[in-house]
Design an enzyme around this catalytic site. Structure first.
Site, mmCIF file in Angstrom:
data_model
loop_
_atom_site.group_PDB
_atom_site.id
_atom_site.type_symbol
_atom_site.label_atom_id
_atom_site.label_comp_id
_atom_site.label_asym_id
_atom_site.label_seq_id
_atom_site.Cartn_x
_atom_site.Cartn_y
_atom_site.Cartn_z
ATOM 1 N N ASP A 200 -33.756 44.318 -21.850
ATOM 2 C CA ASP A 200 -33.813 44.614 -20.412
ATOM 3 C C ASP A 200 -34.444 43.429 -19.673
ATOM 4 O O ASP A 200 -35.561 43.019 -20.000
ATOM 5 C CB ASP A 200 -34.648 45.897 -20.204
ATOM 6 C CG ASP A 200 -34.704 46.334 -18.748
ATOM 7 O OD1 ASP A 200 -34.141 45.644 -17.884
ATOM 8 O OD2 ASP A 200 -35.333 47.372 -18.485
ATOM 9 N N ASP B 212 -28.224 44.550 -16.298
ATOM 10 C CA ASP B 212 -29.338 43.827 -16.933
ATOM 11 C C ASP B 212 -29.883 44.496 -18.195
ATOM 12 O O ASP B 212 -30.941 44.124 -18.672
ATOM 13 C CB ASP B 212 -30.475 43.602 -15.920
ATOM 14 C CG ASP B 212 -31.446 44.753 -15.834
ATOM 15 O OD1 ASP B 212 -30.995 45.905 -15.916
ATOM 16 O OD2 ASP B 212 -32.651 44.493 -15.712
ATOM 17 N N GLU B 213 -29.173 45.469 -18.710
ATOM 18 C CA GLU B 213 -29.714 46.253 -19.823
ATOM 19 C C GLU B 213 -28.643 46.526 -20.857
ATOM 20 O O GLU B 213 -27.511 46.842 -20.491
ATOM 21 C CB GLU B 213 -30.098 47.627 -19.272
ATOM 22 C CG GLU B 213 -31.533 47.995 -19.310
ATOM 23 C CD GLU B 213 -31.674 49.410 -18.772
ATOM 24 O OE1 GLU B 213 -31.905 50.309 -19.566
ATOM 25 O OE2 GLU B 213 -31.525 49.585 -17.551
HETATM 26 P P1 TTP Z 1 -34.173 47.672 -13.597
HETATM 27 O O1 TTP Z 1 -33.979 47.095 -14.964
HETATM 28 O O2 TTP Z 1 -34.510 49.123 -13.494
HETATM 29 O O3 TTP Z 1 -35.315 46.905 -12.836
HETATM 30 P P2 TTP Z 1 -35.671 45.368 -12.841
HETATM 31 O O4 TTP Z 1 -34.864 44.591 -13.834
HETATM 32 O O5 TTP Z 1 -35.588 44.866 -11.438
HETATM 33 O O6 TTP Z 1 -37.207 45.398 -13.230
HETATM 34 P P3 TTP Z 1 -37.853 45.669 -14.674
HETATM 35 O O7 TTP Z 1 -38.632 44.421 -14.964
HETATM 36 O O8 TTP Z 1 -38.737 46.855 -14.456
HETATM 37 O O9 TTP Z 1 -36.734 45.914 -15.640
HETATM 38 O O10 TTP Z 1 -32.889 47.427 -12.730
HETATM 39 C C1 TTP Z 1 -32.095 46.255 -12.859
HETATM 40 C C2 TTP Z 1 -31.556 45.831 -11.513
HETATM 41 O O11 TTP Z 1 -30.814 46.910 -10.937
HETATM 42 C C3 TTP Z 1 -32.649 45.509 -10.521
HETATM 43 O O12 TTP Z 1 -33.057 44.150 -10.619
HETATM 44 C C4 TTP Z 1 -32.002 45.836 -9.205
HETATM 45 C C5 TTP Z 1 -31.014 46.937 -9.524
HETATM 46 N N1 TTP Z 1 -31.559 48.240 -9.066
HETATM 47 C C6 TTP Z 1 -31.161 48.731 -7.817
HETATM 48 O O13 TTP Z 1 -30.337 48.120 -7.142
HETATM 49 N N2 TTP Z 1 -31.716 49.901 -7.376
HETATM 50 C C7 TTP Z 1 -32.642 50.609 -8.117
HETATM 51 O O14 TTP Z 1 -33.135 51.674 -7.658
HETATM 52 C C8 TTP Z 1 -33.039 50.100 -9.407
HETATM 53 C C9 TTP Z 1 -34.047 50.836 -10.245
HETATM 54 C C10 TTP Z 1 -32.459 48.910 -9.823
HETATM 55 MG MG MG Z 2 -34.672 45.250 -15.813
#
Ligand code: TTP
Ligand code: MG
Length: 365
Positions: free
Chosen positions: A11, A106-107
């Site tokens: 992730d 991203d995951e």
């Molecule tokens: P996430 O992996 O949930 O968050 P992140 O990568 O920004 O942060 P983390 O370090 O906690 O993993 O989500 C991935 C991308 O998806 C995030 O960069 C933006 C998008 N996203 C949205 O557009 N809306 C949302 O509510 C969430 C949770 C994520």
């Molecule tokens: Mg993330």
């Protein structure tokens, strides 16, 4: 983990924000978010860890975030860049195994049980993946390693940002009881409240109940909760994914009276929906099962109107909207158009799907 599966959950850290900071080094070290501008009515998609110190998080209205941190820099979303990076990251993942399940841009889960790289060490493979992502994409990834998907995902959160964590079978007995139920897959606010009503806050609280009790209390979901609370998850890493729906939505810059919503709003959204539909590899108009229109009102209440008889056209969506809009005099904040597919027997390649995935549109992340 001899004889066990080896699953890695990768992730990216603050993905959209990380890309924006990579591409504009002047943002380095500053609180940065990605989303709608704070003087509009947008919300944030995400923010970097500097911004999180102020209590800012995904899906927060940008105006609220700007109040919490006046020096917050909000960068507009640029999906093309995130998609391109996601594609490059998945090319890296592909070098380590064919068994990849992308969850979002991203995951992803990887099953590396049969990998001989790094002498088959999932820990070293995860480290190597993270190093390579950083070298090639200049993006920081965290990873979780375990013997099932549930635990691998929980583990990737453990040492975030820029970390990794392994949960071995021996650790489950100590790890699960203290874990809050809201960390479990599928437990959102509503379920968490229902569980709290029964004094269930942690997985340890679930463990105090027998399987039969959990089924009595929560039906079939009680069974899933019981399994998850014991760290049990047999789901395979699935390389194919069935897309069940597609939608677009638009938040207006000012609330609109129901009888004043201009036709071009439907035109624009319908064109966008069409564009995304034509990008799908194995689904087309003939697979559409239902049309739906979502309406969010100025008081943040929402309603969805669905039809399985209406043909796929802009007029059908407008008709659905009008049926509900006639019944209200509340002003409208957001409208969304959606379609669901009849997916019986149809599978889409996960990799293609990743490129089609778009979590939000316009300023409504
Ligand atoms: P996430 O992996 O949930 O968050 P992140 O990568 O920004 O942060 P983390 O370090 O906690 O993993 O989500 C991935 C991308 O998806 C995030 O960069 C933006 C998008 N996203 C949205 O557009 N809306 C949302 O509510 C969430 C949770 C994520
Ligand atoms: Mg993330």
């Amino acid at each position: 983990m001899v004889g066990q599966r080896k699953i890695i959950h990768v992730d990216m850290d603050c993905f959209y924000a990380a890309i924006e900071i990579r591409d504009d080094p002047s943002l380095q070290g500053k609180p940065v978010a990605v989303g709608g501008a704070s003087n509009s009515r947008g919300v944030l998609c995400t923010c970097n860890y500097e911004a999180r110190k102020y209590g800012i998080h995904s899906a927060m209205p940008s105006s609220q975030a700007a109040r919490l941190c006046p020096e917050l820099i909000i960068v507009p979303v640029n999906f093309e860049k995130y998609r391109a990076s996601s594609k490059a990251i998945h090319q890296i993942l592909n070098k380590y195994t064919d068994i990849i399940e992308p969850l979002s841009l991203d995951e992803a889960y990887l099953d590396v049980s049969n990998s001989h790289l790094h002498s088959g060490s999932a820990t070293l493979i995860a480290q190597s993946i993270r190093n390579e992502i950083f070298e090639k994409e200049k993006i920081i990834a965290s990873a979780g390693i375990s013997f099932n998907k549930l635990l691998a995902k929980l583990a990737s959160d453990w040492n975030k940002p820029n970390g990794q964590f392994v949960i071995t079978p021996q650790m489950v007995e100590a790890f699960m009881p203290v874990l809050p139920v809201k960390k479990l897959f599928g437990v959102g606010k509503v379920t968490a409240e229902k569980l709290k009503d029964k004094n269930i806050i942690s997985c340890g609280d679930i463990q105090k109940h027998s399987l039969t009790e959990m089924i009595q209390l929560f039906g079939n979901y009680g069974k899933q909760l019981h399994l998850m609370a014991h760290g049990i998850d047999d789901r395979p890493v699935s390389t194919s994914y069935i897309r069940k729906s597609l939608s677009v939505e638009e938040t207006f810059s000012a609330d609109i009276a129901p009888n004043k919503v201009p036709d071009y709003i439907f035109e624009d959204m319908f064109n966008e929906l069409n564009k995304r539909l034509t990008k799908l590899k194995h689904l087309n108009k003939t697979h559409i099962k239902t049309l739906s229109v979502k309406i969010k009102f100025s008081d943040f209440t929402a309603t969805t109107i669905q039809s399985s008889n209406a043909g796929y056209s802009k007029q059908s969506f407008m008709q659905l909207f009008k049926t509900r809009a006639r019944e209200t005099n509340k002003n409208i904040r957001l409208i969304g158009l959606g379609i669901s597919f009849d997916t019986t027997g149809k599978k889409e390649g996960g990799q293609q799907l990743l490129l089609d995935f778009q979590p939000c549109s316009n300023n409504s992340c």
